[in-house]
Design an enzyme around this catalytic site. Structure first.
Site, mmCIF file in Angstrom:
data_model
loop_
_atom_site.group_PDB
_atom_site.id
_atom_site.type_symbol
_atom_site.label_atom_id
_atom_site.label_comp_id
_atom_site.label_asym_id
_atom_site.label_seq_id
_atom_site.Cartn_x
_atom_site.Cartn_y
_atom_site.Cartn_z
ATOM 1 N N GLU A 273 2.797 -12.737 4.674
ATOM 2 C CA GLU A 273 2.042 -12.074 3.605
ATOM 3 C C GLU A 273 3.009 -11.729 2.482
ATOM 4 O OE1 GLU A 273 -0.052 -8.483 4.564
ATOM 5 O OE2 GLU A 273 -1.089 -9.349 6.282
ATOM 6 N N LYS A 324 -11.734 -2.291 1.900
ATOM 7 C CA LYS A 324 -10.396 -1.900 2.321
ATOM 8 C C LYS A 324 -10.034 -0.544 1.729
ATOM 9 C CE LYS A 324 -7.374 -4.767 3.499
ATOM 10 N NZ LYS A 324 -6.246 -5.725 3.618
ATOM 11 N N GLU A 329 -5.597 -1.574 -2.048
ATOM 12 C CA GLU A 329 -5.821 -2.654 -1.092
ATOM 13 C C GLU A 329 -7.028 -3.512 -1.452
ATOM 14 O OE1 GLU A 329 -3.891 -3.440 1.636
ATOM 15 O OE2 GLU A 329 -2.486 -1.982 0.820
#
Length: 349
Positions: A273, A324, A329
């Site tokens: 990520e 999220k 986020e």
């Protein structure tokens, strides 16, 4: 009549053009091959998995990270040729660790029922489990879950095609400056060292989530925004003979050094990520996100000062996800839920 010198000159010129074209297209292919995009599903307004897979293909995104074995997504991936990093959610770790049959059933249901028509490359058993962090309750199960899933894969002689690993975050690195002195925290070594031994024996990479945004947002006094965004004009950190012009390389090399400094053995790192939010927090702006992501996609073909060569990297994330938390986020997407592209850059032809 054309002289032989002119003919020789034309031939040399054409050969040079062909070489440059081959080099250019080769670089495009290498860059394309290194980039994947994480497909999160924490939104109530996201397109169907089949539409998402078609969006990956239309945008030449050749790798996907999927955080759980969503059956609709796996079905949509059949014959797509998209390479897949398939996740085992943290909530499933205990059952897979405590019961080898449960691990075999998980592999049968979510891997063998689809492979090779779904091009599964990695299984990420757990994500960002931290033995001294907020999800420490999962840490006793990671190693055994990884081993049980690996044994189920090995029983079908697929251990060379499908690598089983786990994804960490960089908070497990205690010393990160300078990068060559990178080392894991003393209080996580008893958790990490057995995992690293497994990775060495299985010839599997460690998956690492690397976020310069978070490091910069947590410490803007000591870290410049240019260093975090790949836009610093000169070397910012000199580490012996190695110069660091961006924070991504420095963070990744601190993980490389931490692995090397355990003296357990060589382990490759895949960046599972990396991203930058476009809204919702300090320095989370559209322009910053566009700059970081565009530069990251361009950069991964080059490697780091410690480990030159292409860096397999998964950008977080495909979509803005409105369920999220916290607010930032919700704004990591490369695309809006409408499937409209958020940024102008692409992933090659």
């Amino acid at each position: 009549m054309i002289s032989s010198d002119i003919m020789t000159g034309k031939a040399a010129f054409m050969a040079s053009l062909l070489f440059l074209f081959a080099l250019f297209t080769s670089n495009l292919r290498i860059t394309d091959a290194q980039i994947g995009v994480c497909y999160g599903m924490m939104g109530d307004n996201l397109p169907s998995p089949r539409d998402v897979v078609n969006l990956y293909r239309a945008n030449n995104i050749k790798r996907m990270r999927l955080y759980d074995p969503n059956q609709a997504a796996l079905e949509a991936l059949r014959n797509s040729r998209i390479e897949l990093m398939l996740g085992v959610p943290n909530v499933d770790l205990q059952s897979l660790a405590n019961n080898a049959d449960a691990a075999r059933q998980w592999v049968q249901r979510n891997v063998l029922n689809y492979y090779p028509y779904v091009n599964i490359k990695y299984i990420a058993v757990g994500n960002e489990v931290n033995p001294v962090g907020r999800n420490r309750e999962h840490s006793p199960y990671v190693l055994h879950a990884v081993q049980n899933v690996y044994q189920a894969i090995k029983a079908r002689r697929l251990q060379d095609q499908i690598k089983v690993s786990t994804a960490i975050d960089t908070t497990l690195v205690g010393t990160s400056y300078p990068p060559s002195k990178g080392s894991f925290r003393d209080d996580v070594r008893s958790y990490l060292d057995p995992i690293i031994r497994y990775l060495v024996n299985a010839k599997a990479p460690l998956l690492a989530n690397v976020y310069p945004y978070v490091s910069y947002a947590d410490n803007p006094r000591d870290i410049s925004q240019q260093y975090a965004l790949f836009t610093a004009p000169n070397v910012v950190v000199q580490d012996g003979s190695r110069g660091y012009q961006n924070l991504f390389d420095a963070m990744l090399d601190s993980v490389h050094a931490a692995l090397d400094n355990t003296r357990i053995g060589y382990v490759k790192v895949v960046v599972s990520e990396s991203g930058w939010p476009s809204d919702g927090a300090f320095a989370a702006t559209y322009d910053n996100a566009r700059t970081y992501l565009d530069n990251l996609i361009r950069h991964v073909n080059r490697g780091t000062p410690m480990r030159p060569g292409p860096i397999e990297t998964y950008v977080f994330a495909m979509f803005d996800e409105n369920q999220k938390y916290p607010e930032r986020e919700k704004h990591f997407g490369l695309f809006y839920p409408s499937m409209q592209r958020k940024y102008p850059f692409g992933f090659g032809a």
